[in-house]
Design a protein around this motif. Sequence first.
Motif, PDB file in Angstrom:
ATOM      1  N   VAL A   1     125.300  93.951   7.940  1.00  0.00           N
ATOM      2  CA  VAL A   1     123.873  94.597   8.381  1.00  0.00           C
ATOM      3  C   VAL A   1     123.281  95.161   7.114  1.00  0.00           C
ATOM      4  CG1 VAL A   1     124.893  94.973  10.696  1.00  0.00           C
ATOM      5  CG2 VAL A   1     125.321  96.611   9.072  1.00  0.00           C
ATOM      6  N   VAL A   2     123.620  95.541   6.115  1.00  0.00           N
ATOM      7  CA  VAL A   2     123.078  96.418   5.311  1.00  0.00           C
ATOM      8  C   VAL A   2     121.650  95.612   4.638  1.00  0.00           C
ATOM      9  CG1 VAL A   2     124.214  95.381   3.058  1.00  0.00           C
ATOM     10  CG2 VAL A   2     123.347  97.516   2.993  1.00  0.00           C
ATOM     11  N   GLY A   3     121.981  94.327   4.533  1.00  0.00           N
ATOM     12  CA  GLY A   3     120.562  93.758   4.256  1.00  0.00           C
ATOM     13  C   GLY A   3     119.562  93.715   5.444  1.00  0.00           C
ATOM     14  N   GLU A   4     119.588  94.122   6.654  1.00  0.00           N
ATOM     15  CA  GLU A   4     118.609  93.903   7.649  1.00  0.00           C
ATOM     16  C   GLU A   4     117.649  94.889   7.417  1.00  0.00           C
ATOM     17  OE1 GLU A   4     118.666  91.826  10.235  1.00  0.00           O
ATOM     18  OE2 GLU A   4     120.689  90.836   9.595  1.00  0.00           O
ATOM     19  N   ARG A   5     116.426  94.720   8.100  1.00  0.00           N
ATOM     20  CA  ARG A   5     115.332  95.839   8.278  1.00  0.00           C
ATOM     21  C   ARG A   5     115.742  96.632   9.571  1.00  0.00           C
ATOM     22  NH1 ARG A   5     110.393  93.679   9.723  1.00  0.00           N
ATOM     23  NH2 ARG A   5     109.239  94.608   8.401  1.00  0.00           N
ATOM     24  N   TRP A   6     115.491  97.812   9.254  1.00  0.00           N
ATOM     25  CA  TRP A   6     115.950  98.857  10.160  1.00  0.00           C
ATOM     26  C   TRP A   6     114.886  99.863  10.872  1.00  0.00           C
ATOM     27  CZ3 TRP A   6     121.215  99.803  11.401  1.00  0.00           C
ATOM     28  CH2 TRP A   6     121.989  98.992  10.792  1.00  0.00           C
ATOM     29  N   VAL A   7     115.250 100.168  11.928  1.00  0.00           N
ATOM     30  CA  VAL A   7     114.525 101.303  12.803  1.00  0.00           C
ATOM     31  C   VAL A   7     115.535 102.384  12.812  1.00  0.00           C
ATOM     32  CG1 VAL A   7     114.992 100.449  14.922  1.00  0.00           C
ATOM     33  CG2 VAL A   7     113.251 102.312  14.929  1.00  0.00           C
ATOM     34  N   THR A   8     115.249 103.673  12.283  1.00  0.00           N
ATOM     35  CA  THR A   8     116.437 104.727  12.412  1.00  0.00           C
ATOM     36  C   THR A   8     115.626 106.090  12.801  1.00  0.00           C
ATOM     37  OG1 THR A   8     117.994 105.662  11.296  1.00  0.00           O
ATOM     38  CG2 THR A   8     116.188 105.221  10.099  1.00  0.00           C
TER      39      THR A   8
ATOM     40  N   VAL B   1     113.656  93.975  13.679  1.00  0.00           N
ATOM     41  CA  VAL B   1     114.430  95.130  13.056  1.00  0.00           C
ATOM     42  C   VAL B   1     115.889  95.403  13.873  1.00  0.00           C
ATOM     43  CG1 VAL B   1     112.426  96.378  12.272  1.00  0.00           C
ATOM     44  CG2 VAL B   1     113.130  96.904  14.512  1.00  0.00           C
ATOM     45  N   ILE B   2     116.814  95.810  13.268  1.00  0.00           N
ATOM     46  CA  ILE B   2     117.824  96.534  13.900  1.00  0.00           C
ATOM     47  C   ILE B   2     118.013  97.800  13.916  1.00  0.00           C
ATOM     48  CG2 ILE B   2     118.897  94.291  13.808  1.00  0.00           C
ATOM     49  CD1 ILE B   2     120.973  95.816  11.870  1.00  0.00           C
ATOM     50  N   GLY B   3     119.016  98.487  14.635  1.00  0.00           N
ATOM     51  CA  GLY B   3     119.058  99.937  14.796  1.00  0.00           C
ATOM     52  C   GLY B   3     120.369 100.410  15.302  1.00  0.00           C
TER      53      GLY B   3
END
Length: 306
Positions: free
Chosen positions: A195-202, A245-247
């Motif tokens: 998951v480190v290479g994903e785009r994130w919402v945090t 995105v993932i979160g």
Amino acid sequence: MTEAMNLQQLQILRELGALGSVTAVAEALRVSPSAVSQQLAALQRGFTTPLTRKQGRTLVLTPAGEVLADAGATALDAMAAARTAVDRFEAAPSGVVTVSGFLSAAQALFGPLVRELGTGEDAPTIRFTDEDVAQSEFPALTARYDLVLAHRMEHSAPWPRSGIRSVPLATEPLDVALATSHPLAGRESLTPEQVVGERWVTSRTGYSPDDVLRTISAVTNRPVEIVHRINDYGIAAAVISAGGVIGMLPRYTSVAAGVTGVVRLPLDGVSTNRMIDVLARPENLHRRSVRLVAEALERVMAALAT
């Protein structure tokens, strides 16, 4: 007066007038005669007029001492009444209890808490406030609220012990949240490398999801691309469900808050647990109404976690 008198000194003076000797006062108050004499001497230093005088081998009150003893009796009676009022206040189940909760806990717990406590005459009256603060700021909220719902990451420092009591409610994992169409959505669990290479919402810095992302970056030695910073899990989930995105979403409280449209998967290899606790000043927990609310919160959280 040059020196403050205290209630114990006034009580000794009153008992001397009633019992007639230092020895009798010492026996009645279960202290030594020398302790009685020391307290009388300390009281006398606050007045220029003598409060006692020798009469044969005994010590008796002067007219000034009698006046002060009478006034002291009034003060002692007022203090006893005040203690009784405080005792009744602490013992009453129906007092007003102020509760602060961070967003996801407030959404998940406030409604069930009201139902759990009921609305009868003996039910505490709750005053809710939502306070979404960084982990380090939760202890300070105990100055403003009777009970503070707080969270911290499992590996972080414990809450301060000085002047604060903490009641553990739950250990809540944060799961990776993905849109149902995401290529990883069909897996049973995920690893930081996946998951480190994903785009994130945090979340904003200082909150649990951001702590997990920094851990993911540290264990993989790779930067994390953060697209959105949103503290409200409902809004974050809506963005995640739209794709792109993932979160990270808390396992229990975000479900109860109505978060839908996403797949949640546990993250292996790192600790994602956050501790949900109730913080309070020790003196507040002496009140029965506050304890009733704290105990109800434990039951509500236990039901939510199962």
